[in-house]
Design a protein around this motif. Structure first.
Motif, PDB file in Angstrom:
ATOM      1  N   SER A 201       0.817  -1.213   0.000  1.00 19.49           N
ATOM      2  CA  SER A 201       0.000   0.000   0.000  1.00 19.49           C
ATOM      3  C   SER A 201       0.854   1.267   0.000  1.00 19.49           C
ATOM      4  O   SER A 201       0.351   2.357  -0.298  1.00 19.49           O
ATOM      5  CB  SER A 201      -0.929   0.015   1.224  1.00 19.49           C
ATOM      6  OG  SER A 201      -0.187   0.210   2.419  1.00 19.49           O
ATOM      7  N   LEU A 202       2.167   1.132   0.305  1.00 18.89           N
ATOM      8  CA  LEU A 202       3.050   2.300   0.374  1.00 18.89           C
ATOM      9  C   LEU A 202       3.528   2.764  -0.995  1.00 18.89           C
ATOM     10  O   LEU A 202       4.038   3.873  -1.133  1.00 18.89           O
ATOM     11  CB  LEU A 202       4.270   1.984   1.253  1.00 18.89           C
ATOM     12  CG  LEU A 202       3.976   1.591   2.704  1.00 18.89           C
ATOM     13  CD1 LEU A 202       5.282   1.263   3.436  1.00 18.89           C
ATOM     14  CD2 LEU A 202       3.227   2.705   3.420  1.00 18.89           C
ATOM     15  N   ASP A 203       3.416   1.904  -2.018  1.00 21.71           N
ATOM     16  CA  ASP A 203       3.836   2.250  -3.379  1.00 21.71           C
ATOM     17  C   ASP A 203       5.312   2.667  -3.403  1.00 21.71           C
ATOM     18  O   ASP A 203       5.669   3.743  -3.879  1.00 21.71           O
ATOM     19  CB  ASP A 203       2.960   3.389  -3.918  1.00 21.71           C
ATOM     20  CG  ASP A 203       2.984   3.463  -5.446  1.00 21.71           C
ATOM     21  OD1 ASP A 203       3.304   2.446  -6.079  1.00 21.71           O
ATOM     22  OD2 ASP A 203       2.685   4.546  -5.987  1.00 21.71           O
ATOM     23  N   LEU A 204       6.177   1.771  -2.914  1.00 22.20           N
ATOM     24  CA  LEU A 204       7.594   2.077  -2.771  1.00 22.20           C
ATOM     25  C   LEU A 204       8.350   1.983  -4.095  1.00 22.20           C
ATOM     26  O   LEU A 204       8.073   1.118  -4.931  1.00 22.20           O
ATOM     27  CB  LEU A 204       8.238   1.125  -1.760  1.00 22.20           C
ATOM     28  CG  LEU A 204       7.693   1.192  -0.327  1.00 22.20           C
ATOM     29  CD1 LEU A 204       8.388   0.162   0.550  1.00 22.20           C
ATOM     30  CD2 LEU A 204       7.862   2.594   0.254  1.00 22.20           C
ATOM     31  N   GLU A 205       9.323   2.868  -4.247  1.00 19.47           N
ATOM     32  CA  GLU A 205      10.175   2.888  -5.439  1.00 19.47           C
ATOM     33  C   GLU A 205      11.569   2.335  -5.135  1.00 19.47           C
ATOM     34  O   GLU A 205      12.238   1.796  -6.025  1.00 19.47           O
ATOM     35  CB  GLU A 205      10.295   4.316  -5.964  1.00 19.47           C
ATOM     36  CG  GLU A 205      11.034   4.432  -7.283  1.00 19.47           C
ATOM     37  CD  GLU A 205      11.027   5.857  -7.813  1.00 19.47           C
ATOM     38  OE1 GLU A 205      10.492   6.083  -8.916  1.00 19.47           O
ATOM     39  OE2 GLU A 205      11.526   6.746  -7.100  1.00 19.47           O
ATOM     40  N   SER A 394       6.459   9.214  -4.934  1.00 12.11           N
ATOM     41  CA  SER A 394       6.271  10.659  -4.783  1.00 12.11           C
ATOM     42  C   SER A 394       7.413  11.304  -4.007  1.00 12.11           C
ATOM     43  O   SER A 394       7.412  12.519  -3.786  1.00 12.11           O
ATOM     44  CB  SER A 394       4.947  10.945  -4.063  1.00 12.11           C
ATOM     45  OG  SER A 394       4.970  10.412  -2.742  1.00 12.11           O
ATOM     46  N   GLY A 395       8.390  10.480  -3.573  1.00 11.89           N
ATOM     47  CA  GLY A 395       9.537  11.014  -2.861  1.00 11.89           C
ATOM     48  C   GLY A 395       9.427  10.973  -1.345  1.00 11.89           C
ATOM     49  O   GLY A 395      10.369  11.351  -0.637  1.00 11.89           O
TER      50      GLY A 395
END
Length: 411
Positions: A201-205, A394-395
């Motif tokens: 759910s964190l949408d990590l890069e 998103s940083g």
């Protein structure tokens, strides 16, 4: 050791680990250490509905003897009958169970150069069949004690006592020492999945690793990949647990996106030898430099095994207080030691971490950044003070691990 506990462990491997279904063929691979248990395991596979159970016996002393006397050409040869076996299995997709028990020092003194060259030669023939089976069949790796392994962990005990104590450790850490291991594992799988859901759910890069031992590493993640846990699924929907025990939430990193240095916190047992006190430095995703207090030449051979062996194939998150770590024991066996704390893996990445993996071909996974190799070698990096920061697309910087365990954001 109570026979009922051993029986429950065999049932756990057959029904929850390999998840044997009625009518399926089963292949068990094992050393000559616990024939009574292997017989019990075969019976549990039949009780689960297996149409056929075959056992392939291995014996470490013979492997070492072959490495001494056989040429590289002979060691690396895949005779036509053996290749036909792999071809047939790539089509029939039997359930495969591997039972580990090898002595961690059992191959000490073997000609590692010959074995490495032979392994590369065999892989060139075998790997296409292995690739054809990926994500299509159930498999499980578990362990039983051997005298050599038990004495490595309990050197001051008599052989029988050491084996008994190792049995106790295996059943405890495999969550197989209770009255109903199957139910215990159902809840364990559910908890691990909940943790993966929070991570996804964190949408990590990317992930950034730091610890006081010198680890400073940043690893990029694949946009289409997700964190998954111990329970896996085949393309046709059969669920199974490939590792018993398992405590990890893991994903496949982006090939070419790793920068920095990382220090191992536990020895690596590979091919019957130990690599100790080692580190790896990455540039553009590739391990370009390494060092070790013991057996650095073996570490260098692993990295040079093929083009993909120097790149990362897995990032796994395991809290420092895992049941394996709580025993206070080093198992000298990657199946257990990798589930003691966070780890990375050199080599082959897992394509089944890709969302909708069943829709893609091998070339698609390569395009996404899944590393390919003939090896997959886990090594442990989870120091007690390990911190991991997850960087979102998103940083935003989100603490994932603090002081070796899940951060408040992940609880």
């Amino acid at each position: 050791m109570k026979k009922t506990l051993i029986r429950n462990y065999a049932k756990l491997i057959a029904r929850m680990g390999a998840s044997v279904q009625p009518g399926q063929r089963v292949v068990i691979m094992a050393q000559l250490d616990q024939p009574e248990f292997i017989t019990m395991l075969a019976e549990e596979c039949y009780r689960a509905g297996a149409a056929d159970v075959s056992v392939e016996w291995q014996y470490q002393p013979l492997e070492k003897l072959a490495s001494r006397f056989e040429s590289v050409r002979e060691l690396g040869n895949v005779p036509s009958w053996e290749e036909e076996k792999f071809r047939e299995r790539s089509e029939e997709l039997p359930v495969t169970i591997k039972i580990l028990s090898a002595d961690p020092d059992g191959m000490k003194g073997a000609d590692r150069e010959k074995l490495t060259l032979a392994s590369m030669a065999r892989s060139a023939i075998i790997k296409p069949y292995q690739d054809a089976m990926t994500n299509k069949y159930q498999w499980c790796v578990a362990a039983v004690p051997s005298v050599g392994w038990a004495k490595k962990i309990f050197p001051d005990e008599r052989a029988n006592t050491a084996v008994e104590r190792l049995w106790e450790l295996i059943l405890e850490t495999a969550r197989a020492d209770g009255k109903d291991p199957l139910t215990d594992w159902m809840w364990h799988n559910r908890k691990l999945k909940d943790k993966c859901d929070k991570l996804n759910s964190l949408d990590l890069e990317s992930l950034e690793y730091w610890s006081s031992n010198g680890t400073r590493l940043k690893v990029g993640l694949i946009p289409q990949a997700q964190f998954i846990s111990g329970r896996k699924c085949t393309v046709d929907g059969k669920h199974f647990n490939p590792n018993i025990p398992t405590e990890e939430c893991f994903t496949t990193p982006m090939k070419g996106k790793a920068e920095g240095i990382v220090y191992a916190v536990k020895p690596l047992s590979y091919g019957g030898e130990l690599i100790e006190d080692f580190w790896l430095r990455f540039e553009n995703g590739k391990a370009v430099e390494c060092g070790a207090g013991k057996n650095v030449s073996l570490l260098e051979k692993i990295i040079a095994m093929d083009e993909g062996a120097a790149y990362l194939g897995e990032c796994a998150l395991v809290p420092y207080e895992s049941p394996i770590n709580q025993t206070g024991r080093l198992f000298y066996n990657t199946l257990f030691d990798e589930n003691a704390c966070c780890h990375l893996a050199l080599g082959r990445g897992y394509s089944n971490t890709i969302v909708g993996f069943e829709k893609y071909q091998k070339s698609d996974f390569t395009d996404m950044g899944v590393n390919d190799s003939s090896v997959h070698v886990d090594f442990m990096i989870g120091a007690e003070d390990l911190e991991i920061i997850g960087v979102t697309k998103s940083g935003e910087r989100i603490p994932v691990f603090e002081n070796g365990t899940w951060s408040k954001a992940l609880h």
